[in-house]
Write an enzyme that holds these catalytic residues in place. Structure first.
Site, PDB file in Angstrom:
ATOM      1  N   SER A 292       0.803  -1.234   0.000  1.00 54.78           N
ATOM      2  CA  SER A 292       0.000   0.000   0.000  1.00 54.78           C
ATOM      3  C   SER A 292       0.829   1.274   0.000  1.00 54.78           C
ATOM      4  O   SER A 292       0.276   2.357  -0.179  1.00 54.78           O
ATOM      5  CB  SER A 292      -0.924   0.015   1.217  1.00 54.78           C
ATOM      6  N   SER A 293       2.127   1.175   0.238  1.00 59.02           N
ATOM      7  CA  SER A 293       2.936   2.399   0.195  1.00 59.02           C
ATOM      8  C   SER A 293       4.399   2.039  -0.059  1.00 59.02           C
ATOM      9  O   SER A 293       4.752   0.849  -0.138  1.00 59.02           O
ATOM     10  CB  SER A 293       2.792   3.210   1.489  1.00 59.02           C
ATOM     11  N   GLY A 294       5.228   3.070  -0.216  1.00 58.99           N
ATOM     12  CA  GLY A 294       6.669   2.869  -0.371  1.00 58.99           C
ATOM     13  C   GLY A 294       7.031   1.931  -1.514  1.00 58.99           C
ATOM     14  O   GLY A 294       6.447   1.983  -2.604  1.00 58.99           O
TER      15      GLY A 294
ATOM     16  N   ALA B  24       7.014  -3.128   6.487  1.00 65.43           N
ATOM     17  CA  ALA B  24       7.838  -2.388   7.459  1.00 65.43           C
ATOM     18  C   ALA B  24       6.931  -2.158   8.662  1.00 65.43           C
ATOM     19  O   ALA B  24       5.886  -1.519   8.538  1.00 65.43           O
ATOM     20  CB  ALA B  24       8.307  -1.061   6.882  1.00 65.43           C
TER      21      ALA B  24
ATOM     22  N   LEU C  16      15.519   6.159   0.948  1.00 69.58           N
ATOM     23  CA  LEU C  16      14.469   7.040   0.439  1.00 69.58           C
ATOM     24  C   LEU C  16      13.546   7.487   1.550  1.00 69.58           C
ATOM     25  O   LEU C  16      13.429   6.817   2.575  1.00 69.58           O
ATOM     26  CB  LEU C  16      13.640   6.265  -0.595  1.00 69.58           C
TER      27      LEU C  16
ATOM     28  N   LYS D 277      18.278  -7.251   8.922  1.00 65.94           N
ATOM     29  CA  LYS D 277      18.476  -7.370   7.470  1.00 65.94           C
ATOM     30  C   LYS D 277      19.425  -8.528   7.146  1.00 65.94           C
ATOM     31  O   LYS D 277      19.247  -9.222   6.148  1.00 65.94           O
ATOM     32  CB  LYS D 277      19.008  -6.059   6.890  1.00 65.94           C
TER      33      LYS D 277
ATOM     34  N   THR E  85      10.296   7.429   3.166  1.00 67.12           N
ATOM     35  CA  THR E  85       9.025   6.711   3.197  1.00 67.12           C
ATOM     36  C   THR E  85       8.477   6.846   4.614  1.00 67.12           C
ATOM     37  O   THR E  85       9.174   7.343   5.515  1.00 67.12           O
ATOM     38  CB  THR E  85       9.169   5.198   2.879  1.00 67.12           C
TER      39      THR E  85
ATOM     40  N   TYR F 245      22.723   1.925  11.299  1.00 72.78           N
ATOM     41  CA  TYR F 245      21.918   0.980  10.512  1.00 72.78           C
ATOM     42  C   TYR F 245      22.525  -0.427  10.466  1.00 72.78           C
ATOM     43  O   TYR F 245      22.117  -1.314  11.212  1.00 72.78           O
ATOM     44  CB  TYR F 245      21.660   1.532   9.092  1.00 72.78           C
TER      45      TYR F 245
ATOM     46  N   GLU G 288      -3.843  -1.011   6.963  1.00 72.98           N
ATOM     47  CA  GLU G 288      -4.188   0.400   6.805  1.00 72.98           C
ATOM     48  C   GLU G 288      -5.518   0.698   7.493  1.00 72.98           C
ATOM     49  O   GLU G 288      -6.241  -0.220   7.857  1.00 72.98           O
ATOM     50  CB  GLU G 288      -4.273   0.745   5.304  1.00 72.98           C
TER      51      GLU G 288
HETATM   52  P1  NAI Z   1       6.301   1.699   4.068  1.00 80.83           P
HETATM   53  O1  NAI Z   1       6.012   2.074   5.460  1.00 80.83           O
HETATM   54  O2  NAI Z   1       6.120   2.720   2.986  1.00 80.83           O
HETATM   55  O3  NAI Z   1       5.412   0.411   3.664  1.00 80.83           O
HETATM   56  C1  NAI Z   1       5.244  -0.657   4.543  1.00 80.83           C
HETATM   57  C2  NAI Z   1       4.108  -1.542   4.107  1.00 80.83           C
HETATM   58  O4  NAI Z   1       3.959  -2.568   5.098  1.00 80.83           O
HETATM   59  C3  NAI Z   1       2.742  -0.841   4.005  1.00 80.83           C
HETATM   60  O5  NAI Z   1       2.057  -1.339   2.880  1.00 80.83           O
HETATM   61  C4  NAI Z   1       2.027  -1.279   5.283  1.00 80.83           C
HETATM   62  O6  NAI Z   1       0.610  -1.299   5.180  1.00 80.83           O
HETATM   63  C5  NAI Z   1       2.578  -2.687   5.404  1.00 80.83           C
HETATM   64  N1  NAI Z   1       2.447  -3.255   6.753  1.00 80.83           N
HETATM   65  C6  NAI Z   1       2.994  -2.824   7.905  1.00 80.83           C
HETATM   66  N2  NAI Z   1       2.636  -3.638   8.934  1.00 80.83           N
HETATM   67  C7  NAI Z   1       1.837  -4.599   8.407  1.00 80.83           C
HETATM   68  C8  NAI Z   1       1.149  -5.703   8.936  1.00 80.83           C
HETATM   69  N3  NAI Z   1       1.210  -6.028  10.211  1.00 80.83           N
HETATM   70  N4  NAI Z   1       0.386  -6.437   8.079  1.00 80.83           N
HETATM   71  C9  NAI Z   1       0.296  -6.125   6.764  1.00 80.83           C
HETATM   72  N5  NAI Z   1       0.958  -5.113   6.200  1.00 80.83           N
HETATM   73  C10 NAI Z   1       1.713  -4.351   7.009  1.00 80.83           C
HETATM   74  O7  NAI Z   1       7.790   1.110   4.075  1.00 80.83           O
HETATM   75  P2  NAI Z   1       8.981   1.017   3.011  1.00 80.83           P
HETATM   76  O8  NAI Z   1       9.984   2.047   3.334  1.00 80.83           O
HETATM   77  O9  NAI Z   1       8.482   0.880   1.631  1.00 80.83           O
HETATM   78  O10 NAI Z   1       9.655  -0.359   3.481  1.00 80.83           O
HETATM   79  C11 NAI Z   1       9.439  -1.602   2.830  1.00 80.83           C
HETATM   80  C12 NAI Z   1      10.713  -2.437   2.953  1.00 80.83           C
HETATM   81  O11 NAI Z   1      11.770  -1.764   2.245  1.00 80.83           O
HETATM   82  C13 NAI Z   1      11.207  -2.606   4.403  1.00 80.83           C
HETATM   83  O12 NAI Z   1      11.716  -3.916   4.555  1.00 80.83           O
HETATM   84  C14 NAI Z   1      12.338  -1.599   4.495  1.00 80.83           C
HETATM   85  O13 NAI Z   1      13.286  -1.945   5.478  1.00 80.83           O
HETATM   86  C15 NAI Z   1      12.921  -1.709   3.101  1.00 80.83           C
HETATM   87  N6  NAI Z   1      13.780  -0.596   2.672  1.00 80.83           N
HETATM   88  C16 NAI Z   1      13.408   0.716   2.853  1.00 80.83           C
HETATM   89  C17 NAI Z   1      14.277   1.733   2.496  1.00 80.83           C
HETATM   90  C18 NAI Z   1      13.899   3.184   2.665  1.00 80.83           C
HETATM   91  O14 NAI Z   1      14.795   4.026   2.602  1.00 80.83           O
HETATM   92  N7  NAI Z   1      12.641   3.508   2.853  1.00 80.83           N
HETATM   93  C19 NAI Z   1      15.589   1.447   1.872  1.00 80.83           C
HETATM   94  C20 NAI Z   1      15.832   0.043   1.666  1.00 80.83           C
HETATM   95  C21 NAI Z   1      14.961  -0.932   2.076  1.00 80.83           C
END
Ligand code: NAI
Length: 396
Positions: free
Chosen positions: A50-52, A142, A275, A246, A277, A237, A76
């Site tokens: 749903s995001s990121g 996340a 990024l 990780k 997010t 990190y 959400e």
């Molecule tokens: P985000 O917060 O934008 O998206 C997280 C997603 O997880 C959302 O769709 C949310 O609804 C879902 N979610 C959270 N808890 C949940 C649950 N209990 N049940 C179902 N869905 C659930 O996060 P983002 O930044 O896109 O992170 C995604 C992955 O990418 C993570 O593993 C993060 O560590 C990794 N990542 C992020 C970076 C960054 O700079 N943002 C860089 C490299 C990796």
């Protein structure tokens, strides 16, 4: 009602449905003119879609060349008396509307991805909508907490260094202020719980559940996202609690790779770029790095957001007629441009000069804040935010 941005610390308390749709549309427009994904999967499950990165992956796979049908799981909130609803909730609605317009299947399942029941619900949805099989499983959750499946007790992730205290700045988006903070070393329990929440265990249990229900198609792949970063971010990190989680995720990718080899498929941890997010603004000490990184990568013309990263991942790395390119630890590196030495030398020099007084001028704070607002549907010129929104029409 009129919806305005309300930010507490680094958390957005409101989201604008039309702005969220605008954000989804901009990403759709980008992938439609980008280098297309030519050999991509047709039936995709995204856990955290749903995001990121998860949402960007969903958009890239549906609109960026391979016309995938998708089932997405997310956690959400719909509009209620408690609030207007979360950005991810509105993103789900907007994505579904535009995907269905193009004849694609787009199923949104909202609930706790960690629960056994939700995994069963997804297996049922795969039966109903995908004739029983998936070609790609993306794990992009996340979260700060995960219930222990045996006891229901909550494991909580902590963002902390290990075996040292680390100082760095946090930027509060609420009032654009810079705060020097010192994070104390994590306890062993905090480190272990962070692995439970953000490591590979739940990713593995999803793939196991799908293997057991015979929902894995021939050639099925699975990916999850990771971060490594340059040395200057390692204390907070890679060498800290999140880094341990990780590393656990990377190890999980190897055991899943063996399991999926039985289907001629594969599993990969994919290292992405830092990024803005909903999740990353929480990481203390990382914001100054992101401000400097954005500034330099934009100057160099190499800056990417989630959508550019995901389109490049699928079009250039995961779905080509060549072997998937990986490094010596079998990781797919989407942080290749971020870690380029010329970029990092300049980022380090800029970071050294950032202070509470000058970060808005010297770093890309404007870009950072704008991206954060846009994640929540604010800051789009095409939306008239003074107009009331009939929020009830978004309650499904
Ligand atoms: P985000 O917060 O934008 O998206 C997280 C997603 O997880 C959302 O769709 C949310 O609804 C879902 N979610 C959270 N808890 C949940 C649950 N209990 N049940 C179902 N869905 C659930 O996060 P983002 O930044 O896109 O992170 C995604 C992955 O990418 C993570 O593993 C993060 O560590 C990794 N990542 C992020 C970076 C960054 O700079 N943002 C860089 C490299 C990796």
């Amino acid at each position: 009602m009129i919806i305005e941005p309300i930010i507490k610390g680094v958390v957005a308390k409101t989201a604008h449905p039309y702005g969220c749709e605008q954000a989804v549309l901009q990403q759709i427009e980008y992938v439609k003119q980008a280098n297309p994904i030519k050999h991509g999967p047709k039936r995709v499950l995204i856990i955290g879609g749903s995001s990121g990165f998860g949402l960007a992956a969903r958009i890239a796979l549906t609109f960026g060349g391979c016309q995938a049908d998708t089932i997405s799981v997310s956690y959400e909130h719909a509009p209620s008396e408690k609030g207007v609803g979360s950005a991810g909730y509105f993103n789900n609605i907007a994505f579904q509307k535009h995907a269905q317009r193009e004849g694609r299947i787009a199923v949104n399942i909202q609930g706790d991805a960690f629960s056994k029941q939700l995994k069963l619900d997804v297996v049922e949805a795969i039966e109903t909508y995908f004739e029983g099989e998936v070609d790609l499983i993306i794990y992009s959750v996340a979260s700060g907490v995960r219930p222990n499946p045996e006891t229901g007790e909550l494991w909580r992730s902590a963002i902390k260094p290990i075996d040292q205290d680390v100082s760095g700045a946090t930027i509060l988006l609420e009032d654009d202020s810079w705060h020097e903070t010192t994070l104390t070393s994590a306890t062993e329990k905090q480190a272990e719980e962070t692995i439970k929440v953000m490591g590979g265990e739940d990713w593995e249990s999803w793939v196991d559940a799908l293997i057991n229900s015979e929902s894995i198609a021939q050639g099925c792949k699975t990916i999850a996202f990771s971060y490594v970063g340059p040395e200057l971010t390692h204390p907070i990190y890679l060498d800290g609690t999140l880094g341990r989680a990780k590393i656990d995720l990377h190890q999980t990718s190897h055991s899943l790779n063996l399991k999926l080899a039985n289907f001629d498929g594969g599993a990969y941890a994919t290292v992405c770029k830092a990024l803005v997010t909903k999740a990353s603004v929480f990481i203390p000490g990382l914001s100054p790095y992101i401000l400097a990184l954005y500034k330099i990568m934009k100057e160099q013309g190499t800056h990417e957001g989630c959508i550019e990263q995901m389109q490049r991942l699928f079009a250039d790395k995961l779905y080509t007629d060549k072997k998937v390119p990986v490094d010596c630890e079998r990781l797919i590196r989407m942080d290749d441009w971020e870690l380029c030495s010329d970029t990092q030398n300049k980022v380090k020099a800029l970071m050294d000069s950032l202070t509470a007084e000058n970060f808005k001028e010297l770093g890309d704070y404007q870009g950072y804040k704008q991206e954060f607002l846009r994640l929540n549907g604010f800051g789009f010129d095409s939306i008239d935010y003074s107009q009331p929104v009939s929020i009830d029409t978004f309650v499904k």
